[in-house]
Design a protein around this motif. Structure first.
Motif, PDB file in Angstrom:
ATOM      1  N   ALA A   1      11.057 -23.544 -17.723  1.00 50.95           N
ATOM      2  CA  ALA A   1      11.888 -22.921 -16.695  1.00 50.95           C
ATOM      3  C   ALA A   1      13.370 -23.145 -16.938  1.00 50.95           C
ATOM      4  CB  ALA A   1      11.490 -23.456 -15.317  1.00 50.95           C
ATOM      5  N   ILE A   2      13.736 -24.286 -17.517  1.00 54.77           N
ATOM      6  CA  ILE A   2      15.153 -24.615 -17.679  1.00 54.77           C
ATOM      7  C   ILE A   2      15.707 -24.127 -19.009  1.00 54.77           C
ATOM      8  CG2 ILE A   2      16.792 -26.534 -17.884  1.00 54.77           C
ATOM      9  CD1 ILE A   2      15.017 -28.091 -15.916  1.00 54.77           C
ATOM     10  N   LEU A   3      14.948 -24.333 -20.099  1.00 49.24           N
ATOM     11  CA  LEU A   3      15.457 -24.036 -21.432  1.00 49.24           C
ATOM     12  C   LEU A   3      15.219 -22.603 -21.877  1.00 49.24           C
ATOM     13  CD1 LEU A   3      14.374 -27.331 -23.224  1.00 49.24           C
ATOM     14  CD2 LEU A   3      16.539 -26.806 -22.101  1.00 49.24           C
ATOM     15  N   GLY A   4      14.284 -21.916 -21.246  1.00 47.93           N
ATOM     16  CA  GLY A   4      14.067 -20.512 -21.604  1.00 47.93           C
ATOM     17  C   GLY A   4      13.181 -20.347 -22.823  1.00 47.93           C
ATOM     18  N   ASN A   5      13.572 -19.464 -23.732  1.00 44.50           N
ATOM     19  CA  ASN A   5      12.733 -19.099 -24.869  1.00 44.50           C
ATOM     20  C   ASN A   5      12.503 -20.253 -25.837  1.00 44.50           C
ATOM     21  OD1 ASN A   5      12.611 -16.446 -23.929  1.00 44.50           O
ATOM     22  ND2 ASN A   5      14.503 -15.879 -25.003  1.00 44.50           N
ATOM     23  N   GLY A   6      13.379 -21.242 -25.841  1.00 47.86           N
ATOM     24  CA  GLY A   6      13.242 -22.343 -26.781  1.00 47.86           C
ATOM     25  C   GLY A   6      12.107 -23.286 -26.467  1.00 47.86           C
ATOM     26  N   ALA A   7      11.513 -23.225 -25.279  1.00 48.27           N
ATOM     27  CA  ALA A   7      10.435 -24.137 -24.869  1.00 48.27           C
ATOM     28  C   ALA A   7       9.236 -23.320 -24.428  1.00 48.27           C
ATOM     29  CB  ALA A   7      10.913 -25.053 -23.748  1.00 48.27           C
ATOM     30  N   PRO A   8       8.281 -23.071 -25.318  1.00 50.63           N
ATOM     31  CA  PRO A   8       7.106 -22.277 -24.928  1.00 50.63           C
ATOM     32  C   PRO A   8       6.236 -23.039 -23.940  1.00 50.63           C
ATOM     33  CG  PRO A   8       6.825 -23.184 -27.122  1.00 50.63           C
ATOM     34  CD  PRO A   8       8.239 -23.492 -26.726  1.00 50.63           C
ATOM     35  N   LEU A   9       5.516 -22.296 -23.136  1.00 44.42           N
ATOM     36  CA  LEU A   9       4.656 -22.869 -22.108  1.00 44.42           C
ATOM     37  C   LEU A   9       3.197 -22.622 -22.478  1.00 44.42           C
ATOM     38  CD1 LEU A   9       4.223 -24.182 -19.297  1.00 44.42           C
ATOM     39  CD2 LEU A   9       4.381 -21.889 -18.314  1.00 44.42           C
ATOM     40  N   SER A  10       2.420 -23.696 -22.515  1.00 44.60           N
ATOM     41  CA  SER A  10       0.982 -23.588 -22.749  1.00 44.60           C
ATOM     42  C   SER A  10       0.284 -23.464 -21.397  1.00 44.60           C
ATOM     43  CB  SER A  10       0.474 -24.828 -23.501  1.00 44.60           C
ATOM     44  OG  SER A  10      -0.936 -24.806 -23.582  1.00 44.60           O
ATOM     45  N   PHE A  11      -0.320 -22.322 -21.171  1.00 46.02           N
ATOM     46  CA  PHE A  11      -1.001 -22.118 -19.896  1.00 46.02           C
ATOM     47  C   PHE A  11      -2.228 -23.008 -19.769  1.00 46.02           C
ATOM     48  CE2 PHE A  11       1.462 -18.219 -20.343  1.00 46.02           C
ATOM     49  CZ  PHE A  11       2.004 -18.106 -19.074  1.00 46.02           C
ATOM     50  N   LEU A  12      -2.809 -23.422 -20.905  1.00 49.50           N
ATOM     51  CA  LEU A  12      -3.926 -24.361 -20.838  1.00 49.50           C
ATOM     52  C   LEU A  12      -3.461 -25.709 -20.296  1.00 49.50           C
ATOM     53  CD1 LEU A  12      -6.837 -25.150 -21.394  1.00 49.50           C
ATOM     54  CD2 LEU A  12      -6.180 -25.699 -23.752  1.00 49.50           C
ATOM     55  N   ASN A  13      -2.339 -26.214 -20.816  1.00 46.76           N
ATOM     56  CA  ASN A  13      -1.804 -27.477 -20.311  1.00 46.76           C
ATOM     57  C   ASN A  13      -1.403 -27.368 -18.847  1.00 46.76           C
ATOM     58  OD1 ASN A  13      -2.136 -28.531 -22.866  1.00 46.76           O
ATOM     59  ND2 ASN A  13       0.004 -28.239 -23.456  1.00 46.76           N
ATOM     60  N   LEU A  14      -0.847 -26.223 -18.467  1.00 47.89           N
ATOM     61  CA  LEU A  14      -0.468 -26.034 -17.072  1.00 47.89           C
ATOM     62  C   LEU A  14      -1.698 -25.996 -16.170  1.00 47.89           C
ATOM     63  CD1 LEU A  14       1.755 -25.487 -14.997  1.00 47.89           C
ATOM     64  CD2 LEU A  14       1.536 -23.051 -15.509  1.00 47.89           C
ATOM     65  N   PHE A  15      -2.760 -25.336 -16.635  1.00 49.61           N
ATOM     66  CA  PHE A  15      -3.998 -25.277 -15.848  1.00 49.61           C
ATOM     67  C   PHE A  15      -4.613 -26.661 -15.705  1.00 49.61           C
ATOM     68  CE2 PHE A  15      -8.654 -24.784 -15.700  1.00 49.61           C
ATOM     69  CZ  PHE A  15      -8.765 -24.073 -14.514  1.00 49.61           C
ATOM     70  N   ILE A  16      -4.610 -27.444 -16.798  1.00 49.77           N
ATOM     71  CA  ILE A  16      -5.147 -28.804 -16.734  1.00 49.77           C
ATOM     72  C   ILE A  16      -4.343 -29.649 -15.743  1.00 49.77           C
ATOM     73  CG2 ILE A  16      -5.473 -30.931 -18.047  1.00 49.77           C
ATOM     74  CD1 ILE A  16      -6.121 -29.223 -20.485  1.00 49.77           C
ATOM     75  N   SER A  17      -3.022 -29.520 -15.780  1.00 52.09           N
ATOM     76  CA  SER A  17      -2.183 -30.282 -14.840  1.00 52.09           C
ATOM     77  C   SER A  17      -2.459 -29.878 -13.401  1.00 52.09           C
ATOM     78  CB  SER A  17      -0.706 -30.069 -15.179  1.00 52.09           C
ATOM     79  OG  SER A  17      -0.397 -30.585 -16.445  1.00 52.09           O
ATOM     80  N   LEU A  18      -2.655 -28.585 -13.171  1.00 53.99           N
ATOM     81  CA  LEU A  18      -2.942 -28.107 -11.817  1.00 53.99           C
ATOM     82  C   LEU A  18      -4.268 -28.648 -11.310  1.00 53.99           C
ATOM     83  CD1 LEU A  18      -2.263 -26.292  -9.414  1.00 53.99           C
ATOM     84  CD2 LEU A  18      -3.332 -24.393 -10.631  1.00 53.99           C
ATOM     85  N   VAL A  19      -5.300 -28.600 -12.139  1.00 53.97           N
ATOM     86  CA  VAL A  19      -6.624 -29.073 -11.725  1.00 53.97           C
ATOM     87  C   VAL A  19      -6.606 -30.586 -11.497  1.00 53.97           C
ATOM     88  CG1 VAL A  19      -9.026 -29.335 -12.452  1.00 53.97           C
ATOM     89  CG2 VAL A  19      -7.843 -27.177 -12.838  1.00 53.97           C
ATOM     90  N   VAL A  20      -6.018 -31.326 -12.448  1.00 46.38           N
ATOM     91  CA  VAL A  20      -5.984 -32.788 -12.321  1.00 46.38           C
ATOM     92  C   VAL A  20      -5.153 -33.209 -11.106  1.00 46.38           C
ATOM     93  CG1 VAL A  20      -5.251 -34.920 -13.444  1.00 46.38           C
ATOM     94  CG2 VAL A  20      -6.378 -33.146 -14.778  1.00 46.38           C
ATOM     95  N   SER A  21      -4.025 -32.550 -10.869  1.00 47.60           N
ATOM     96  CA  SER A  21      -3.190 -32.882  -9.710  1.00 47.60           C
ATOM     97  C   SER A  21      -3.918 -32.605  -8.404  1.00 47.60           C
ATOM     98  CB  SER A  21      -1.882 -32.097  -9.769  1.00 47.60           C
ATOM     99  OG  SER A  21      -1.147 -32.394 -10.933  1.00 47.60           O
ATOM    100  N   ALA A  22      -4.648 -31.477  -8.352  1.00 43.39           N
ATOM    101  CA  ALA A  22      -5.405 -31.147  -7.140  1.00 43.39           C
ATOM    102  C   ALA A  22      -6.519 -32.161  -6.900  1.00 43.39           C
ATOM    103  CB  ALA A  22      -5.978 -29.739  -7.250  1.00 43.39           C
ATOM    104  N   LEU A  23      -7.195 -32.589  -7.974  1.00 41.59           N
ATOM    105  CA  LEU A  23      -8.254 -33.584  -7.823  1.00 41.59           C
ATOM    106  C   LEU A  23      -7.674 -34.934  -7.379  1.00 41.59           C
ATOM    107  CD1 LEU A  23     -10.505 -32.794 -10.928  1.00 41.59           C
ATOM    108  CD2 LEU A  23     -10.965 -32.248  -8.525  1.00 41.59           C
ATOM    109  N   ILE A  24      -6.539 -35.308  -7.956  1.00 35.60           N
ATOM    110  CA  ILE A  24      -5.906 -36.571  -7.557  1.00 35.60           C
ATOM    111  C   ILE A  24      -5.483 -36.520  -6.092  1.00 35.60           C
ATOM    112  CG2 ILE A  24      -3.859 -38.012  -7.904  1.00 35.60           C
ATOM    113  CD1 ILE A  24      -4.027 -37.364 -10.859  1.00 35.60           C
ATOM    114  N   PHE A  25      -4.923 -35.403  -5.672  1.00 30.93           N
ATOM    115  CA  PHE A  25      -4.495 -35.280  -4.279  1.00 30.93           C
ATOM    116  C   PHE A  25      -5.687 -35.321  -3.323  1.00 30.93           C
ATOM    117  CE2 PHE A  25      -3.401 -32.698  -0.547  1.00 30.93           C
ATOM    118  CZ  PHE A  25      -2.282 -33.393  -0.092  1.00 30.93           C
ATOM    119  N   ALA A  26      -6.757 -34.592  -3.661  1.00 29.08           N
ATOM    120  CA  ALA A  26      -7.941 -34.603  -2.796  1.00 29.08           C
ATOM    121  C   ALA A  26      -8.564 -35.989  -2.737  1.00 29.08           C
ATOM    122  CB  ALA A  26      -8.954 -33.581  -3.314  1.00 29.08           C
ATOM    123  N   GLY A  27      -8.634 -36.675  -3.883  1.00 27.24           N
ATOM    124  CA  GLY A  27      -9.174 -38.027  -3.878  1.00 27.24           C
ATOM    125  C   GLY A  27      -8.287 -38.996  -3.123  1.00 27.24           C
TER     126      GLY A  27
END
Length: 314
Positions: free
Chosen positions: A272-298
């Motif tokens: 979001a900050i650096l733009g084109n120079g920092a690609p985003l892996s949607f797999l890593n983002l999905f893993i972070s979303l799932v793990v964060s949701a599980l941590i919050f629910a627990g």
């Protein structure tokens, strides 16, 4: 001369007072009609969970009052005041730039200065670490409130996360100054920054609920948390990008490493900050979303199970 017994007269007088009291109270203070949205406190079996979450919304003013109190106490009678929220992340960024860029010779992302790259990783980490630490110590620091009055206890760690959010907003001023200094303009992706900030709140609040419930029972946790926070900063992907780290440790170890929710969050901040120079892996983002949701629910589940014993432990 016979003495009259005063007891019958006293009993008669008390009986007359009891009979006339409701009439006088009714005449002077008629019952007020109930208003929609009035504040009620339920003590009802079988409806604890529903009323608890409704009470959190009704006590939302207490959330902001506690957060404002903590901010005022932190900067009261300090020389630099709010500037401490700028000095601390700035010093961390300078140390990492000197160590990793000047000494170790780490490569930078294309079209992005190394200082901005480092600070883009420090922003979510400092917010996460500060929220987790403050939320973990929040119940111990407000023990008197817990033992005296009723309110949803989750408001206390939530107010600590809100304080860290205020520090995070102040730290954005450093990011703006770095962009002006290096003449680095943000792209349209910068508007996704609140989304990754919300993901950071989800992860930090979940872990904070675990820690604060455990710390109230086992006070030794206050010595363990700073060590874990310090260790977590150095193993995070702050000096490197995810692609560079994958090349160094391999796909299997990187997948295990990406189970850390901060991996996808830091990557999202840089995207979001650096733009084109920092690609985003949607797999890593999905893993972070799932793990964060599980941590919050627990964290919420564990906190609610132990909350009923907080007053007894204190």
């Amino acid at each position: 001369m016979p003495v009259e017994d005063p007891i019958p007269q006293l009993k008669l007088q008390r009986q007359d007072d009891q009979e006339s009291a409701p009439v006088a109270a009714t005449a002077s203070a008629p019952p007020l009609p109930s208003k929609a949205g009035s504040f009620d406190l339920w003590i009802e079996a079988g409806h604890t969970e529903k009323h608890y979450w409704i009470d959190i919304w009704r006590f939302r003013e207490l959330l902001f009052i506690l957060a404002w109190r903590d901010l005022a106490v932190r900067y009261k009678q300090s020389v630099a005041g709010v500037a401490w929220a700028l000095i601390q992340p700035l010093i961390s960024m300078l140390v990492m730039v000197v160590i990793y860029r000047k000494v170790a010779g780490m490569p930078t992302i294309a079209e992005a200065p190394y200082a901005i790259m480092i600070f883009a990783g420090l922003l979510p980490w400092n917010f996460f670490a500060g929220s987790m630490s403050k939320a973990g110590e929040s119940l111990v620091g407000n023990a008197n409130m817990i033992s005296k009055i009723y309110f949803p206890r989750a408001i206390i760690p939530a107010s600590s996360v809100l304080v860290s959010l205020a520090d995070f907003v102040i730290s954005l001023a450093i990011l703006g100054g770095l962009m002006v200094w290096y003449e680095f303009a943000p792209t349209w992706r910068f508007w996704f920054l609140p989304l990754f900030t919300a993901l950071t709140i989800l992860a930090s609040m979940g872990i904070g609920l675990f820690i604060t419930a455990l710390m109230l029972r086992f006070r030794d946790f206050r010595f363990i948390v700073p060590v874990v926070v310090q260790f977590g900063m150095w193993i995070s992907v702050i000096p490197l990008t995810s692609a560079e780290l994958r090349e160094k440790i391999g796909d299997l170890w990187f997948f295990i490493y990406s189970l850390n929710p901060l991996v996808g969050i830091i990557e999202g901040f840089r995207w979001a900050i650096l733009g084109n120079g920092a690609p985003l892996s949607f797999l890593n983002l999905f893993i972070s979303l799932v793990v964060s949701a599980l941590i919050f629910a627990g964290g919420v589940t564990f906190f609610r199970k132990t909350e009923r014993h907080f007053a007894d432990i204190i």
